[in-house]
Scaffold this motif. Structure first.
Motif, short mmCIF file in Angstrom:
data_model
loop_
_atom_site.label_atom_id
_atom_site.label_comp_id
_atom_site.label_asym_id
_atom_site.label_seq_id
_atom_site.Cartn_x
_atom_site.Cartn_y
_atom_site.Cartn_z
N ASN A 85 0.86 -1.23 0.21
CA ASN A 85 -0.20 0.04 0.15
C ASN A 85 0.81 1.24 -0.12
O ASN A 85 0.58 2.14 0.96
CB ASN A 85 -0.92 0.33 1.24
N ASP A 104 5.32 0.03 4.79
CA ASP A 104 3.79 0.08 4.37
C ASP A 104 3.27 1.15 4.70
O ASP A 104 3.48 1.90 5.42
CB ASP A 104 3.27 -1.16 5.16
N GLU A 105 2.12 1.46 3.78
CA GLU A 105 1.28 2.62 3.96
C GLU A 105 2.13 4.02 3.87
O GLU A 105 1.81 4.81 4.50
CB GLU A 105 0.61 2.66 5.23
N VAL A 106 2.93 4.10 2.85
CA VAL A 106 3.68 5.22 2.89
C VAL A 106 3.34 5.86 1.53
O VAL A 106 3.16 5.19 0.60
CB VAL A 106 5.33 4.89 2.63
N SER A 107 3.35 7.36 1.57
CA SER A 107 3.06 8.18 0.32
C SER A 107 4.00 9.17 0.27
O SER A 107 4.36 9.83 1.01
CB SER A 107 1.49 8.71 0.53
N ARG A 142 6.55 2.80 8.68
CA ARG A 142 5.21 2.64 8.28
C ARG A 142 4.58 3.77 8.57
O ARG A 142 4.66 4.40 9.35
CB ARG A 142 4.58 1.51 9.06
N ASP A 143 3.52 4.08 7.43
CA ASP A 143 2.61 5.09 7.58
C ASP A 143 2.95 6.53 7.55
O ASP A 143 3.05 7.25 8.57
CB ASP A 143 1.65 4.92 8.77
N TRP A 145 3.88 10.16 5.25
CA TRP A 145 3.45 10.87 4.18
C TRP A 145 4.57 12.01 4.03
O TRP A 145 4.98 12.80 4.87
CB TRP A 145 2.00 11.76 4.55
N SER A 160 7.63 5.90 12.15
CA SER A 160 6.32 5.53 11.71
C SER A 160 5.38 7.00 12.14
O SER A 160 5.47 7.47 13.01
CB SER A 160 5.85 4.30 12.40
N ARG A 161 4.33 6.69 11.08
CA ARG A 161 3.33 7.92 11.21
C ARG A 161 3.60 9.50 11.41
O ARG A 161 3.18 10.31 12.48
CB ARG A 161 2.38 7.42 12.42
N SER A 176 9.21 9.29 15.51
CA SER A 176 7.95 8.88 15.02
C SER A 176 6.57 10.03 15.51
O SER A 176 6.86 10.49 16.52
CB SER A 176 7.31 7.41 15.77
#
Length: 205
Positions: A85, A104-107, A142-143, A145, A160-161, A176
């Motif tokens: 993703n 995962d979940e990186v834009s 992870r996660d 942006w 992360s995030r 994070s």
């Protein structure tokens, strides 16, 4: 393919994509890189699907539902790992010479650059461009942006995030759960309390 509709579409098409990826493993790496370059000429959705299959062939590791836009340049993709993703938007530059791991979940927004090496300059007998390189692995957890036009330099880990604001130049680790911005990037604010901070306090504690 990063949103819910895109994910549904990916998993419906996954058997076909896996078949194409398996066929591309028979293609020599130089030819696969050439196919990557000309994939920009394909229609949008077909190009996204074909670049995914090529990335499965070229990268050290590639998860499910990875969307790569037009004009993304890959250097040393055999040292690149991409999670599930993930979206990498158009005209990004990924140089994995010193290793590059994207969780995962990186834009990653358009026109961002991730460069996992830096030049030295101590040998004055030759131009700086010919001095030895120093590798430094980039780790994006992870996660995350990453805004448009961000520059992430060698040896950086992004926790992360976290959010990296548009135009930032990241030269050191980002923790994070924060927003980082600026040149060089620094933490502006915390966007999420860490798990340890959310635990109920004990009586008397």
């Amino acid at each position: 393919m990063a949103n819910k509709r895109g994910r549904d579409l990916f998993y419906r098409a996954k058997p076909l994509l896996n078949g194409v990826s398996a066929c591309l493993r028979l293609v020599p790496r130089p030819a696969a890189l050439w196919l990557w370059a000309i994939s920009d000429w394909l229609p949008e959705l077909l190009g996204v699907a074909f670049r995914y299959c090529l990335l499965k062939r070229l990268a050290r590791q590639c998860g499910d539902n990875v969307r790569v836009g037009r004009g993304v340049e890959l250097k040393y993709p055999e040292r690149l790992s991409v999670g599930t993703n993930v979206s990498i938007h158009k005209q990004c530059y990924l140089d994995a010479y010193g290793e590059l791991d994207i969780g995962d979940e990186v834009s990653i927004a358009h026109q961002s650059s991730l460069v996992s090496f830096q030049h030295t300059w101590s040998d004055s007998s030759c131009p700086i461009r010919d001095n030895p390189l120093i590798c430094g692995k980039i780790q994006i957890r992870r996660d995350v942006w990453i805004g448009c036009g961000v520059r992430i330099m060698a040896g950086v880990e992004i926790g992360s995030r976290s959010i990296i604001a548009a135009g930032a130049v990241v030269t050191r680790n980002v923790p994070s759960g924060v927003i980082a911005a600026g040149v060089p990037a620094r933490t502006l604010r915390v966007i999420e309390a860490q798990a340890s901070d959310r635990r109920p306090k004990q009586n008397g504690g």
